[in-house]
Motif scaffolding. Structure first.
Motif, PDB file in Angstrom:
ATOM      1  N   VAL A 807      -6.585   8.403  -3.577  1.00 54.17           N
ATOM      2  CA  VAL A 807      -6.051   7.567  -4.649  1.00 54.17           C
ATOM      3  C   VAL A 807      -6.302   8.347  -5.934  1.00 54.17           C
ATOM      4  O   VAL A 807      -7.415   8.330  -6.478  1.00 54.17           O
ATOM      5  CB  VAL A 807      -6.708   6.172  -4.680  1.00 54.17           C
ATOM      6  CG1 VAL A 807      -6.209   5.372  -5.877  1.00 54.17           C
ATOM      7  CG2 VAL A 807      -6.413   5.434  -3.381  1.00 54.17           C
ATOM      8  N   LYS A 808      -5.283   9.038  -6.417  1.00 54.32           N
ATOM      9  CA  LYS A 808      -5.487  10.107  -7.378  1.00 54.32           C
ATOM     10  C   LYS A 808      -5.564   9.647  -8.829  1.00 54.32           C
ATOM     11  O   LYS A 808      -6.079  10.372  -9.677  1.00 54.32           O
ATOM     12  CB  LYS A 808      -4.363  11.143  -7.237  1.00 54.32           C
ATOM     13  CG  LYS A 808      -4.340  11.805  -5.857  1.00 54.32           C
ATOM     14  CD  LYS A 808      -3.273  12.875  -5.762  1.00 54.32           C
ATOM     15  CE  LYS A 808      -3.298  13.558  -4.396  1.00 54.32           C
ATOM     16  NZ  LYS A 808      -2.287  14.637  -4.291  1.00 54.32           N
ATOM     17  N   THR A 809      -5.071   8.450  -9.115  1.00 53.55           N
ATOM     18  CA  THR A 809      -5.044   8.011 -10.504  1.00 53.55           C
ATOM     19  C   THR A 809      -6.311   7.236 -10.821  1.00 53.55           C
ATOM     20  O   THR A 809      -6.667   6.287 -10.114  1.00 53.55           O
ATOM     21  CB  THR A 809      -3.822   7.137 -10.779  1.00 53.55           C
ATOM     22  OG1 THR A 809      -2.649   7.836 -10.372  1.00 53.55           O
ATOM     23  CG2 THR A 809      -3.714   6.803 -12.253  1.00 53.55           C
ATOM     24  N   ILE A 810      -6.995   7.644 -11.891  1.00 49.89           N
ATOM     25  CA  ILE A 810      -8.235   6.994 -12.296  1.00 49.89           C
ATOM     26  C   ILE A 810      -7.936   5.938 -13.361  1.00 49.89           C
ATOM     27  O   ILE A 810      -7.230   6.193 -14.341  1.00 49.89           O
ATOM     28  CB  ILE A 810      -9.238   8.022 -12.855  1.00 49.89           C
ATOM     29  CG1 ILE A 810      -9.491   9.128 -11.815  1.00 49.89           C
ATOM     30  CG2 ILE A 810     -10.544   7.341 -13.239  1.00 49.89           C
ATOM     31  CD1 ILE A 810     -10.047   8.640 -10.508  1.00 49.89           C
ATOM     32  N   GLY A 811      -8.432   4.723 -13.148  1.00 51.73           N
ATOM     33  CA  GLY A 811      -8.213   3.643 -14.093  1.00 51.73           C
ATOM     34  C   GLY A 811      -8.527   2.310 -13.451  1.00 51.73           C
ATOM     35  O   GLY A 811      -9.063   2.235 -12.336  1.00 51.73           O
ATOM     36  N   THR A 812      -8.170   1.232 -14.138  1.00 55.19           N
ATOM     37  CA  THR A 812      -8.478  -0.106 -13.644  1.00 55.19           C
ATOM     38  C   THR A 812      -7.235  -0.909 -13.288  1.00 55.19           C
ATOM     39  O   THR A 812      -7.348  -2.050 -12.840  1.00 55.19           O
ATOM     40  CB  THR A 812      -9.289  -0.874 -14.698  1.00 55.19           C
ATOM     41  OG1 THR A 812      -8.544  -0.944 -15.917  1.00 55.19           O
ATOM     42  CG2 THR A 812     -10.628  -0.196 -14.956  1.00 55.19           C
ATOM     43  N   SER A 813      -6.055  -0.345 -13.452  1.00 56.07           N
ATOM     44  CA  SER A 813      -4.820  -1.061 -13.129  1.00 56.07           C
ATOM     45  C   SER A 813      -4.565  -0.995 -11.631  1.00 56.07           C
ATOM     46  O   SER A 813      -5.147  -0.154 -10.922  1.00 56.07           O
ATOM     47  CB  SER A 813      -3.646  -0.450 -13.895  1.00 56.07           C
ATOM     48  OG  SER A 813      -3.868  -0.526 -15.295  1.00 56.07           O
ATOM     49  N   PRO A 814      -3.691  -1.872 -11.102  1.00 58.17           N
ATOM     50  CA  PRO A 814      -3.324  -1.782  -9.682  1.00 58.17           C
ATOM     51  C   PRO A 814      -2.825  -0.388  -9.337  1.00 58.17           C
ATOM     52  O   PRO A 814      -2.078   0.232 -10.096  1.00 58.17           O
ATOM     53  CB  PRO A 814      -2.230  -2.844  -9.539  1.00 58.17           C
ATOM     54  CG  PRO A 814      -2.540  -3.836 -10.603  1.00 58.17           C
ATOM     55  CD  PRO A 814      -3.052  -3.025 -11.762  1.00 58.17           C
ATOM     56  N   GLY A 815      -3.286   0.107  -8.189  1.00 59.28           N
ATOM     57  CA  GLY A 815      -2.918   1.445  -7.760  1.00 59.28           C
ATOM     58  C   GLY A 815      -3.829   2.531  -8.299  1.00 59.28           C
ATOM     59  O   GLY A 815      -3.689   3.696  -7.920  1.00 59.28           O
ATOM     60  N   GLN A 816      -4.765   2.180  -9.184  1.00 54.56           N
ATOM     61  CA  GLN A 816      -5.726   3.125  -9.729  1.00 54.56           C
ATOM     62  C   GLN A 816      -7.135   2.768  -9.238  1.00 54.56           C
ATOM     63  O   GLN A 816      -7.412   1.617  -8.919  1.00 54.56           O
ATOM     64  CB  GLN A 816      -5.709   3.084 -11.263  1.00 54.56           C
ATOM     65  CG  GLN A 816      -4.373   3.434 -11.881  1.00 54.56           C
ATOM     66  CD  GLN A 816      -4.412   3.311 -13.390  1.00 54.56           C
ATOM     67  OE1 GLN A 816      -5.208   2.550 -13.936  1.00 54.56           O
ATOM     68  NE2 GLN A 816      -3.552   4.067 -14.067  1.00 54.56           N
ATOM     69  N   THR A 838     -11.551  -7.425  -0.257  1.00 57.21           N
ATOM     70  CA  THR A 838     -11.066  -8.769  -0.540  1.00 57.21           C
ATOM     71  C   THR A 838      -9.590  -8.683  -0.895  1.00 57.21           C
ATOM     72  O   THR A 838      -9.239  -8.134  -1.958  1.00 57.21           O
ATOM     73  CB  THR A 838     -11.845  -9.410  -1.702  1.00 57.21           C
ATOM     74  OG1 THR A 838     -13.238  -9.341  -1.426  1.00 57.21           O
ATOM     75  CG2 THR A 838     -11.435 -10.865  -1.876  1.00 57.21           C
ATOM     76  N   GLY A 839      -8.745  -9.193  -0.031  1.00 58.72           N
ATOM     77  CA  GLY A 839      -7.307  -9.070  -0.260  1.00 58.72           C
ATOM     78  C   GLY A 839      -6.909  -7.610  -0.308  1.00 58.72           C
ATOM     79  O   GLY A 839      -7.122  -6.866   0.641  1.00 58.72           O
ATOM     80  N   THR A 855      -7.661  -1.604  -6.437  1.00 59.51           N
ATOM     81  CA  THR A 855      -6.767  -2.655  -5.967  1.00 59.51           C
ATOM     82  C   THR A 855      -5.412  -2.017  -5.681  1.00 59.51           C
ATOM     83  O   THR A 855      -4.792  -1.409  -6.570  1.00 59.51           O
ATOM     84  CB  THR A 855      -6.606  -3.781  -6.999  1.00 59.51           C
ATOM     85  OG1 THR A 855      -7.885  -4.368  -7.257  1.00 59.51           O
ATOM     86  CG2 THR A 855      -5.656  -4.862  -6.490  1.00 59.51           C
ATOM     87  N   ALA A 856      -4.977  -2.127  -4.437  1.00 60.57           N
ATOM     88  CA  ALA A 856      -3.702  -1.523  -4.049  1.00 60.57           C
ATOM     89  C   ALA A 856      -2.545  -2.195  -4.787  1.00 60.57           C
ATOM     90  O   ALA A 856      -2.564  -3.408  -5.039  1.00 60.57           O
ATOM     91  CB  ALA A 856      -3.511  -1.636  -2.538  1.00 60.57           C
ATOM     92  N   ASP A 857      -1.569  -1.414  -5.117  1.00 61.20           N
ATOM     93  CA  ASP A 857      -0.379  -1.914  -5.816  1.00 61.20           C
ATOM     94  C   ASP A 857       0.684  -2.249  -4.782  1.00 61.20           C
ATOM     95  O   ASP A 857       1.256  -1.347  -4.167  1.00 61.20           O
ATOM     96  CB  ASP A 857       0.114  -0.852  -6.790  1.00 61.20           C
ATOM     97  CG  ASP A 857       1.301  -1.327  -7.631  1.00 61.20           C
ATOM     98  OD1 ASP A 857       1.742  -2.488  -7.418  1.00 61.20           O
ATOM     99  OD2 ASP A 857       1.776  -0.546  -8.463  1.00 61.20           O
ATOM    100  N   PRO A 858       0.985  -3.521  -4.581  1.00 59.66           N
ATOM    101  CA  PRO A 858       1.971  -3.869  -3.553  1.00 59.66           C
ATOM    102  C   PRO A 858       3.369  -3.355  -3.869  1.00 59.66           C
ATOM    103  O   PRO A 858       4.223  -3.282  -2.971  1.00 59.66           O
ATOM    104  CB  PRO A 858       1.932  -5.399  -3.537  1.00 59.66           C
ATOM    105  CG  PRO A 858       1.393  -5.790  -4.875  1.00 59.66           C
ATOM    106  CD  PRO A 858       0.460  -4.707  -5.275  1.00 59.66           C
ATOM    107  N   ALA A 859       3.616  -2.990  -5.112  1.00 60.06           N
ATOM    108  CA  ALA A 859       4.941  -2.482  -5.473  1.00 60.06           C
ATOM    109  C   ALA A 859       5.107  -1.010  -5.127  1.00 60.06           C
ATOM    110  O   ALA A 859       6.214  -0.481  -5.194  1.00 60.06           O
ATOM    111  CB  ALA A 859       5.172  -2.688  -6.966  1.00 60.06           C
TER     112      ALA A 859
END
Length: 903
Positions: A807-816, A838-839, A855-859
């Motif tokens: 998971v290469k992007t560092i941050g707090t948004s979905p997918g990061q 959790t989820g 948190t995985a990004d469902p999109a």
């Protein structure tokens, strides 16, 4: 270069032992250091092929003598199934495969003995020094192994060390270290070697004298710890058990409980007089050979041959190597941001570079270990101080057999006896009143019935009878006299400013190009007072054994007759309480002649008052350790073998600790706790892909091979939301071919056909990669290795321990992922993961500190088939462990199912 040579012939023998046990210096370097290997050639001149999986040594043991052999074997055993590599450097050759007295009539000379330090002529080093050979002085040692009393350690020793030494059981269920050491060297068996009428008679005579207070300073037997064969028992012995240990006919049990308790107490106390000899005449189990007299050589041979068997013919994979004839001159150090570190070992054959996680264990004799520390780390005002040795006196007399009234006149062959008497002296101050402090001594009492012309009390003791003819001569002899030697061993006081080890002030005094050590060893007034008290007690002991009969006094060293038909009360006049440089018949050995130097690298909790810590590490150097009596804060009166082996085993367990105990935690259940049988375990845990996992004691150990990554997954159940906890250990977290593994979460069953649209195995044919494509991996890789197939560089955070892999992007948004881990995981230490799913959110805690949250990004179309719950895919939700590179160990895998979040 000497790589791959065969056994070498001499004029007399073929050196199979040396070749089968040892490696050459070139072999050690060429199979651990890629730079050295690149220029290496085998014995035929051929270049060596490259080996990308080659790993450096994790432990380098300086000295293959008594304690170096013990720690090396223990490290090898502790790392069974793992990949830690151990190198032993020994200045001398391979000499014997066991103690010299296990070999008939060998009577070795001093072929390998030498002294590399200087000392005042009055000391006894001219005839001692070091035995430069594999096994060192353990090939010659006497075998007496009494245990340190609590009063002999006082408050000088770290409490944590004393707790571990004296414990019956350690928290992990193992025996305490004195018990382990006693079992290893063979002092827990009594009367399997020394027995017979003379022995029983002498024991009775000594017991009665102690009860009657006829020997000054003799410690009350009831106040002493249990004898080794009793202490080692986990359940109280019966009267029959005690009688068997004493070699006596079991008594008729009295009906009165008080009488029974009295008989039991008496038998226990008599057992405390048995000599704690490191000799086993009977094997522990049917079909096993007895250990005989202990030396450390068989330990090292076992480890070396075991290492060969694990990787036959492949020195790259060999976990233990012994390089003889390789004298270490000094250790090179570098100053890391977090402290000094040994980064190389300088030897007569060249320098050995060390990996950042390597640990060095200094296992030379006390004086040479101190010299190496002074040369390598510099003088700090503590290294080399606190030198102690033993005060030793010898009194030998020839006693008529009639003196032993408990021995029947019908007994012809008196055979041998060996007994131990512990003593304590209360020191007197300048006013001749007790000052509240005590000194300790003990007597080693040996006796043989040899006829009236014999003069050596140890002529039969510790010797194998070589053939049936000689055996019959012993059995049919009519012994008229008994030769008795009373050897007194007394402790020297710690913290004597006049006793130390320094570097020789003369720069011309060198050994292998480095300054020699100089030994200053002087008794202080308390030492002299104790020596006199001990000699006085030996005079009284002689009177007890003479039992009113005339005796012959023999010279303490030569055995020559000094005075015949003398009264035993004249012992002090005939064999005076002096050293032999002061009187030709003096009973006191020169200081330094016992090989028992101790204390110069003493352990302690206070870095300002000690050299090493409670785990034997130099306070000032983060990867350098010590084994041997140099660690002792006080010496006590016992031979240092039992305590030295105990501390070596304790250090081995510290450097390669067992996993934490499996304890109950609210809401959690164990998927693996280490108690399962192999068949039951692997019925629930399935393996796919390359490599394997081995069940080694309480751990699952990854075992990679050339077939790519592998996966061990829990096939018995799937999970939705959960918290997963486990412990893991990295033998080699950094450097060439470092440890690389991971924990896979919520992936699809790798054994089922692919669903339409689902990514197949990342590597066709390797089902383990299904977990990579359909789940998430919590990475274990301190070097953050990049994917070489895709030209990825090392060092990216998303490849580092505690990250969600790739998971290469560092941050707090979905997918990061919010990766915050800054820990540098230590080698050989157990670390912990606490992973909560959790989820679509994954949270990782490493060693109690947040590591990452994602948190995985469902999109994201790439995440469409990853980490799905059973409600999304009834064939998903599995968890597993990866085998990639290195022998990563796992333990205590437990899980708690969490209720899903509601809207």
């Amino acid at each position: 270069m000497n790589i791959g040579s065969s056994s070498q012939p001499t004029d007399f023998a073929l050196d199979v032992l040396g070749r089968y046990v040892c490696n050459t210096f070139d072999e050690a370097l060429a199979n651990s250091d890629p730079a050295y290997r690149a220029n290496a050639r085998d014995i035929k001149g051929n270049p060596l092929p490259g080996r990308g999986e080659m790993r450096p040594f994790d432990f380098v043991v300086i000295g293959g003598g008594t304690f170096g052999s013990a720690i090396a074997e223990h490290l090898w055993f502790r790392s069974t199934g793992r990949s830690e590599r151990i190198l032993v450097l020994e200045a001398g050759p391979v000499l014997l495969a066991e103690h010299m007295q296990n070999l008939p009539s060998i009577n070795l000379g001093r072929e390998v003995w030498g002294m590399s330090w200087n000392a005042a002529p009055v000391l006894g080093y001219a005839a001692s020094g070091l035995a430069y050979c594999v096994g060192g002085r353990s090939i010659w040692w006497g075998g007496w192994s009494p245990r340190l009393l609590d009063t002999e350690t006082r408050t000088d020793w770290p409490q944590a060390v004393l707790d571990d030494l004296n414990a019956k059981k350690l928290p992990n269920g193992d025996n305490g270290y004195f018990r382990q050491s006693g079992q290893q060297i063979g002092v827990t068996a009594t009367n399997d070697y020394i027995f017979g009428e003379l022995h029983h008679g002498m024991r009775e005579q000594l017991y009665s004298a102690i009860k009657a207070n006829r020997i000054s300073g003799a410690v009350d037997l009831a106040a002493l710890p249990e004898a080794p064969p009793v202490e080692i028992l986990d359940t109280p012995p019966t009267l029959d058990d005690l009688a068997a240990l004493l070699g006596l006919t079991p008594p008729n049990p009295p009906s009165d409980p008080a009488q029974s308790q009295q008989i039991e107490a008496e038998m226990r106390n008599k057992l405390k007089l048995e000599a704690p000899l490191a000799v086993q005449a009977r094997p522990e189990h049917a079909g096993f050979f007895p250990l005989n007299k202990f030396s450390a050589v068989p330990l090292l041979i076992k480890a070396a041959r075991g290492a060969f068997s694990e990787a036959p013919g492949d020195d790259v994979r060999k976990r233990l190597m012994i390089v003889p004839r390789c004298h270490v001159s000094r250790l090179s150090v570098t100053n890391d941001p977090d402290g000094l570190r040994v980064d190389g070992v300088v030897t007569e054959r060249g320098r050995i570079p060390l990996s950042p996680d390597a640990k060095v264990i200094v296992a030379l004799g006390t004086i040479e270990s101190t010299r190496l520390a002074l040369l390598s780390f510099g003088a700090d005002g503590r290294i080399g101080t606190n030198l102690m040795a033993h005060l030793r006196s010898n009194l030998t007399l020839r006693v008529p057999r009639e003196a032993f009234s408990a021995v029947s006149a019908s007994v012809k062959a008196l055979q041998t006896s060996a007994l131990l008497l512990k003593g304590r002296h209360q020191f007197l101050g300048a006013d001749n009143n007790p000052d509240g402090s005590f000194g300790h001594f003990h007597f080693q009492i040996t006796a043989s019935g040899l006829g009236n012309a014999g003069s050596n009390s140890e002529a039969e003791l510790f010797q194998k009878v070589p053939d049936i003819d000689t055996l019959q001569q012993h059995l049919n002899a009519t012994d008229s006299h008994v030769i008795v030697t009373i050897r007194g061993i007394g402790e020297m006081q710690p913290n004597n400013a006049a006793s130390n080890v320094t570097l020789d002030l003369d720069p011309g005094q060198v050994d292998y190009g480095e300054r020699k050590a100089f030994v200053n060893l002087q008794p202080n007034p308390k030492d002299e007072q104790l020596w006199e008290a001990m000699d006085k007690a030996s005079d009284e002991l002689a009177v007890v054994l003479a039992n009113g009969h005339k005796v012959d006094f023999l010279h303490p060293v030569t055995g020559a007759e000094v005075q015949l038909g003398a009264d035993a009360t004249s012992a002090a006049a005939v064999i005076p309480h002096t050293r032999r440089d002061q009187h030709p018949n003096g009973r006191r050995d020169p200081l330094g002649s016992t090989h028992h130097e101790a204390g110069t690298l003493r352990m302690g909790d206070d870095p300002t008052a000690s050299v090493t810590d409670a785990n034997c590490r130099f306070h000032s150097v983060k990867n350098a350790y010590v084994v041997g009596p140099a660690l002792f804060p006080t010496i006590g009166s016992p031979n240092p073998m039992l305590t030295g082996i105990a501390l070596a085993r304790r250090l081995g367990d510290h450097l390669l600790p067992p996993p934490p105990a499996a304890v109950a935690e609210t809401g959690f259940r164990y998927l693996f706790d280490g108690t399962e049988r192999s068949a039951d375990l692997f019925a629930k845990w399935n393996r796919v892909g390359g490599g394997n996992f081995a069940l080694v004691r309480r751990t699952l150990v990854a075992q990679p091979d050339s077939n790519g990554i592998g996966l061990l997954y829990y096939a018995a159940e799937q999970f939705d939301d959960f918290t997963l906890r486990l412990d893991f250990c990295l033998p080699h977290p950094r450097g060439n071919s470092n440890d690389n593994s991971g924990v896979f979460l919520r992936f699809r069953n790798p054994k089922l056909p692919e669903l339409p649209g689902t990514p197949g195995p990342d590597v066709p044919g390797n089902l383990a990669t299904v977990a990579v494509d359909t789940g998430y991996e919590v990475q274990i890789d301190e070097e953050a290795r990049g994917d070489t197939r895709r030209g990825e560089l090392d060092g990216f955070l998303f490849n580092r321990t505690g990250a969600i892999y790739k998971v290469k992007t560092i941050g707090t948004s979905p997918g990061q992922q919010n990766y915050t881990n800054g820990q540098r995981l230590a080698a050989g230490t157990w670390h912990s993961f606490d992973i909560t799913v959790t989820g679509r959110t994954y949270e990782v805690v490493l060693n109690g500190q947040p590591s990452t949250k994602f948190t995985a990004d469902p999109a994201d179309p790439n995440e469409r088939f990853r980490g799905r719950m059973r409600s999304e895919d009834p064939d998903s939700g599995f968890i597993g462990l990866q085998v990639h590179t290195g022998s990563v160990a796992f333990a205590n895998v437990r899980i708690r199912s969490n209720a899903p979040l509601t809207a």
